[in-house]
Design a protein around this motif. Structure first.
Motif, PDB file in Angstrom:
ATOM      1  N   ALA A  47      95.339 -68.676 -29.329  1.00 19.02           N
ATOM      2  CA  ALA A  47      95.091 -67.587 -30.274  1.00 19.02           C
ATOM      3  C   ALA A  47      93.603 -67.268 -30.378  1.00 19.02           C
ATOM      4  CB  ALA A  47      95.651 -67.958 -31.647  1.00 19.02           C
ATOM      5  N   TYR A  48      92.780 -68.304 -30.478  1.00 25.12           N
ATOM      6  CA  TYR A  48      91.339 -68.069 -30.595  1.00 25.12           C
ATOM      7  C   TYR A  48      90.758 -67.504 -29.303  1.00 25.12           C
ATOM      8  CZ  TYR A  48      91.059 -70.316 -35.145  1.00 25.12           C
ATOM      9  OH  TYR A  48      91.199 -70.607 -36.465  1.00 25.12           O
ATOM     10  N   PHE A  49      91.305 -67.909 -28.174  1.00 27.52           N
ATOM     11  CA  PHE A  49      90.838 -67.356 -26.901  1.00 27.52           C
ATOM     12  C   PHE A  49      91.156 -65.867 -26.818  1.00 27.52           C
ATOM     13  CE2 PHE A  49      91.735 -66.240 -22.444  1.00 27.52           C
ATOM     14  CZ  PHE A  49      90.477 -66.466 -21.897  1.00 27.52           C
ATOM     15  N   ILE A  50      92.369 -65.498 -27.218  1.00 30.57           N
ATOM     16  CA  ILE A  50      92.750 -64.086 -27.201  1.00 30.57           C
ATOM     17  C   ILE A  50      91.898 -63.300 -28.196  1.00 30.57           C
ATOM     18  CG2 ILE A  50      94.619 -62.466 -27.725  1.00 30.57           C
ATOM     19  CD1 ILE A  50      96.571 -64.583 -26.689  1.00 30.57           C
ATOM     20  N   ASN A  51      91.658 -63.888 -29.369  1.00 33.37           N
ATOM     21  CA  ASN A  51      90.779 -63.246 -30.349  1.00 33.37           C
ATOM     22  C   ASN A  51      89.408 -62.966 -29.752  1.00 33.37           C
ATOM     23  OD1 ASN A  51      92.468 -62.945 -32.502  1.00 33.37           O
ATOM     24  ND2 ASN A  51      91.418 -64.367 -33.841  1.00 33.37           N
ATOM     25  N   ALA A  52      88.871 -63.959 -29.064  1.00 34.14           N
ATOM     26  CA  ALA A  52      87.520 -63.830 -28.517  1.00 34.14           C
ATOM     27  C   ALA A  52      87.444 -62.720 -27.472  1.00 34.14           C
ATOM     28  CB  ALA A  52      87.069 -65.162 -27.918  1.00 34.14           C
ATOM     29  N   ILE A  53      88.409 -62.679 -26.561  1.00 38.10           N
ATOM     30  CA  ILE A  53      88.341 -61.675 -25.497  1.00 38.10           C
ATOM     31  C   ILE A  53      88.667 -60.277 -26.024  1.00 38.10           C
ATOM     32  CG2 ILE A  53      88.892 -63.347 -23.701  1.00 38.10           C
ATOM     33  CD1 ILE A  53      91.732 -62.313 -23.645  1.00 38.10           C
ATOM     34  N   CYS A  54      89.268 -60.190 -27.205  1.00 32.65           N
ATOM     35  CA  CYS A  54      89.534 -58.876 -27.803  1.00 32.65           C
ATOM     36  C   CYS A  54      88.369 -58.401 -28.670  1.00 32.65           C
ATOM     37  CB  CYS A  54      90.812 -58.925 -28.644  1.00 32.65           C
ATOM     38  SG  CYS A  54      92.335 -59.084 -27.701  1.00 32.65           S
TER      39      CYS A  54
END
Length: 221
Positions: A47-54
């Protein structure tokens, strides 16, 4: 300077999924052989990885293109193409519909429990419809009345969400009592100091910006 402080709070708010992580983990079956913390940890990392790339590309490109004059909603700064702006706003609506349910689940459960215990409201679909619709209407009213979106994000990100990032470290230190200056002791105290020093300036920055905007704002105009 206060805008920088406010930005810290906004970043904290954007990565505040840990506020409901324990609630989600509680719904996952857990056994000694297969503890729920394993899928929870994997889900949190994803979730945090997806948040970061978004989030970070939008933030960096928005600042690169518009500088410090970029609006809280970067789409406001865009003029064309119209189809891209409309598509982005549609994606925002879809995202909010889903994320709102996750962030508000704790409040929903609290309202359901309170109405059942305090006013003997029978549990069921009617209870959920009335309680949750009322809460959504209330937040909508507050959002329309006080549309300091970025300032509110900074304030609540610092005041409300940053403490939840370091309070588990405090509890872990109290319960486990690790050896001083060990790796885990240093990491825990580092999380506490970083969380505290994000909380303090971001709360001040958000609160100051709210006051500054409120002094020139006319309600419902």
């Amino acid at each position: 300077m206060f805008c920088v402080f406010n930005a810290l709070g906004q970043i904290s708010f954007a990565f505040a999924g840990h506020a409901v992580a324990l609630e989600i983990q509680a719904t996952i079956p857990s056994t000694p052989e297969s503890p729920s913390k394993v899928p929870t940890w994997k889900g949190a990392l994803g979730a945090y990885f997806i948040n970061a790339i978004c989030y970070f590309p939008v933030a960096l490109i928005g600042y690169w293109a518009f500088g410090q004059d970029v609006d809280d909603n970067v789409l406001v700064n865009l003029k064309k193409p119209v189809w891209l702006i409309a598509s982005a706003n549609l994606m925002v609506v879809i995202y909010i519909i889903g994320s709102y349910q996750v962030y508000a689940i704790l409040v929903f459960e609290l309202l359901d429990r309170m109405m059942v215990k305090k006013i003997n409201f029978p549990p069921g679909i009617a209870l959920r419809l009335i309680a949750r619709s009322s809460y959504v209407a209330y937040t909508l009213f507050v959002g329309i009345t006080f549309p300091f979106f970025g300032d509110l994000l900074g304030f609540f990100g610092g005041f409300g969400f940053s403490p939840t990032s370091y309070s588990p470290s405090i509890m872990w230190l109290v319960i486990k009592k690790p050896k001083r200056f060990s790796a885990k002791w240093i990491i825990s105290w580092s999380c506490i100091f970083v969380g505290f020093f994000i909380m303090l300036p971001s709360t001040i920055g958000g609160f100051r910006n709210i006051i500054a905007d409120a002094s020139t704002y006319s309600f419902y105009t």
